[in-house]
Design a protein around this motif. Structure first.
Motif, PDB file in Angstrom:
ATOM      1  N   LYS A 275       0.842  -1.191   0.000  1.00 38.89           N
ATOM      2  CA  LYS A 275       0.000   0.000   0.000  1.00 38.89           C
ATOM      3  C   LYS A 275       0.883   1.249   0.000  1.00 38.89           C
ATOM      4  CE  LYS A 275      -3.849  -2.140   2.533  1.00 38.89           C
ATOM      5  NZ  LYS A 275      -4.658  -2.107   3.783  1.00 38.89           N
ATOM      6  N   ASP A 276       0.611   2.178  -0.904  1.00 45.27           N
ATOM      7  CA  ASP A 276       1.343   3.433  -0.926  1.00 45.27           C
ATOM      8  C   ASP A 276       1.046   4.219   0.344  1.00 45.27           C
ATOM      9  OD1 ASP A 276       2.529   2.981  -3.389  1.00 45.27           O
ATOM     10  OD2 ASP A 276       0.887   3.917  -4.500  1.00 45.27           O
ATOM     11  N   ALA A 277       2.100   4.719   0.980  1.00 47.51           N
ATOM     12  CA  ALA A 277       1.935   5.469   2.223  1.00 47.51           C
ATOM     13  C   ALA A 277       2.854   6.676   2.223  1.00 47.51           C
ATOM     14  CB  ALA A 277       2.233   4.573   3.429  1.00 47.51           C
ATOM     15  N   PHE A 278       2.457   7.697   2.978  1.00 47.21           N
ATOM     16  CA  PHE A 278       3.222   8.930   3.116  1.00 47.21           C
ATOM     17  C   PHE A 278       3.128   9.386   4.566  1.00 47.21           C
ATOM     18  CE2 PHE A 278       1.559   8.609  -1.161  1.00 47.21           C
ATOM     19  CZ  PHE A 278       2.642   8.937  -1.961  1.00 47.21           C
ATOM     20  N   TYR A 279       4.027  10.297   4.927  1.00 52.02           N
ATOM     21  CA  TYR A 279       3.932  10.883   6.264  1.00 52.02           C
ATOM     22  C   TYR A 279       3.650  12.374   6.141  1.00 52.02           C
ATOM     23  CZ  TYR A 279       8.395  13.451   6.232  1.00 52.02           C
ATOM     24  OH  TYR A 279       9.389  14.349   5.964  1.00 52.02           O
ATOM     25  N   ASP A 280       3.255  12.992   7.247  1.00 53.77           N
ATOM     26  CA  ASP A 280       3.139  14.433   7.334  1.00 53.77           C
ATOM     27  C   ASP A 280       3.353  14.806   8.797  1.00 53.77           C
ATOM     28  OD1 ASP A 280       2.163  16.668   5.273  1.00 53.77           O
ATOM     29  OD2 ASP A 280       1.441  17.235   7.262  1.00 53.77           O
ATOM     30  N   GLU A 281       3.384  16.072   9.085  1.00 50.41           N
ATOM     31  CA  GLU A 281       3.570  16.488  10.479  1.00 50.41           C
ATOM     32  C   GLU A 281       2.407  15.960  11.328  1.00 50.41           C
ATOM     33  OE1 GLU A 281       6.406  17.844  11.272  1.00 50.41           O
ATOM     34  OE2 GLU A 281       6.915  17.853   9.132  1.00 50.41           O
TER      35      GLU A 281
END
Length: 354
Positions: A275-281
């Protein structure tokens, strides 16, 4: 070399009890890639045991008795003469020539560009695979997973030898600079770090060029020892670093950062689910495909989750998040929120779900 090939051809293959993995082999030709201790050899040998003994040849290319120049001259004729249909080149390296056989299986940490080979990526055990190694599944299984991690061989290593066992395995396959980078990344698990920052730290303790460090870092990433997570909407921003397996934390450092370890464990489950995942603050993982945010909160309660939801409300609105899942050690529950469905789910239930 023919004498050695004859010896290898006649040698019986034996493996201890094989636990089924989520990857399997059939009659096709494969390139199996994965870091050390993931079970590549055992996967291949288990497949060979289902074939007629005279039909295959298994070669470990790290065998010190092998002269690669001589092997390249004799291997093709040997396979033809003995009517070998399945050839396995374990720990393959590019200086060994490929020969014409009905089925070729190569195992390596490095991915080679062979169009005729189907590529398989073998990771350390995920939680579901790990449970197959347990004598019984109960409340202690998750704690056992934290101690052993996902390397199958760790189930056979006594607790007082696990750190040195992993260190030895890494020394056998990685360069000194790769090990130093990996140790530093272990200390920075689940944090934002750039290759330049690693260079700035390591140059004070050893003589190393920036180019050498960058190439070594890229090699660790391409092999799968280190993983990087991109910030959503900012592909050039500093990425977060995750390790190939949580067991490296205790094997390479004495630091205890349970929350970071827990986050790394969640990342690995997402990685293996493709699964494509990203982070953020303040956002551990954002999954665009399901409009979901996943938070690592091992010891959360409703009060802590409520405060967290307040902190990320702008993100939820901007990205129209439909679901927020807080992964915990054992707490379950739901809370009402005007924007998203919010739920606390224990790791073992989440990891075994769809």
């Amino acid at each position: 070399m023919e004498i050695l090939l004859e010896e290898l051809y006649k040698t019986d293959i034996n493996i201890e009890k094989f636990h089924t993995r989520k990857l399997f082999l059939d009659e096709k030709s494969y390139q199996i890639n994965g870091i050390t201790q993931t079970g590549k050899t055992k996967l291949v040998k288990n497949y060979l045991l289902g074939l007629k003994k005279s039909s295959y040849l298994y070669i470990d290319c790290r065998d010190l008795r092998i002269d690669k120049e001589s092997l390249n001259k004799t291997l093709g004729d040997f396979c033809t003469t003995n009517k070998i249909s399945t050839l396995v080149l374990d720990n393959y390296s590019a200086d060994i020539n490929i020969v014409n056989v009905a089925q070729l299986l190569i195992c390596s940490e490095v991915h080679y560009k062979f169009d005729f080979l189907k590529a398989l990526k073998l990771y350390p055990l995920d939680y579901e695979e790990f449970l197959a190694f347990e004598y019984k599944y109960d409340s202690t299984a998750l704690n056992h997973f934290f101690k052993l991690g996902g390397f199958p061989s760790m189930h056979k290593v006594s607790s007082d030898e696990r750190a040195l066992f992993l260190q030895k395995a890494l020394k056998n396959t990685l360069s000194l600079i790769e090990i130093d980078i990996l140790i530093f990344c272990t200390k920075m698990m689940a944090q934002k770090i750039s290759p330049y920052s690693i260079y700035e730290r390591l140059k004070h303790t050893q003589k190393i060029s920036k180019d050498k460090l960058y190439s070594s870092f890229d090699m660790l990433c391409s092999k799968g020892y280190i993983h990087q997570l991109q910030k959503v909407g900012h592909p050039k921003a500093i990425r977060k670093i995750y390790l190939c397996d949580i067991s490296l934390k205790s094997a390479l450092t004495i630091e205890k950062q349970f929350n970071k370890l827990f986050e790394n464990m969640i990342y690995l489950e997402l990685l293996k689910s493709a699964k494509d995942a990203f982070y953020d603050e303040n956002i551990d993982f954002y999954l665009p495909s399901s409009d979901e945010v996943i938070l690592g909160m091992p010891f959360a309660d409703e009060r802590m989750l409520f405060k967290k939801m307040e902190a990320i409300e702008a993100f939820l609105f901007t990205y129209q998040i439909k679901r927020v899942t807080a992964i915990t050690m054992s707490t379950e529950g739901r809370m009402s929120h005007p924007l998203s469905d919010v739920e606390m789910v224990p790791f073992d239930i989440w990891a075994l779900g769809d």
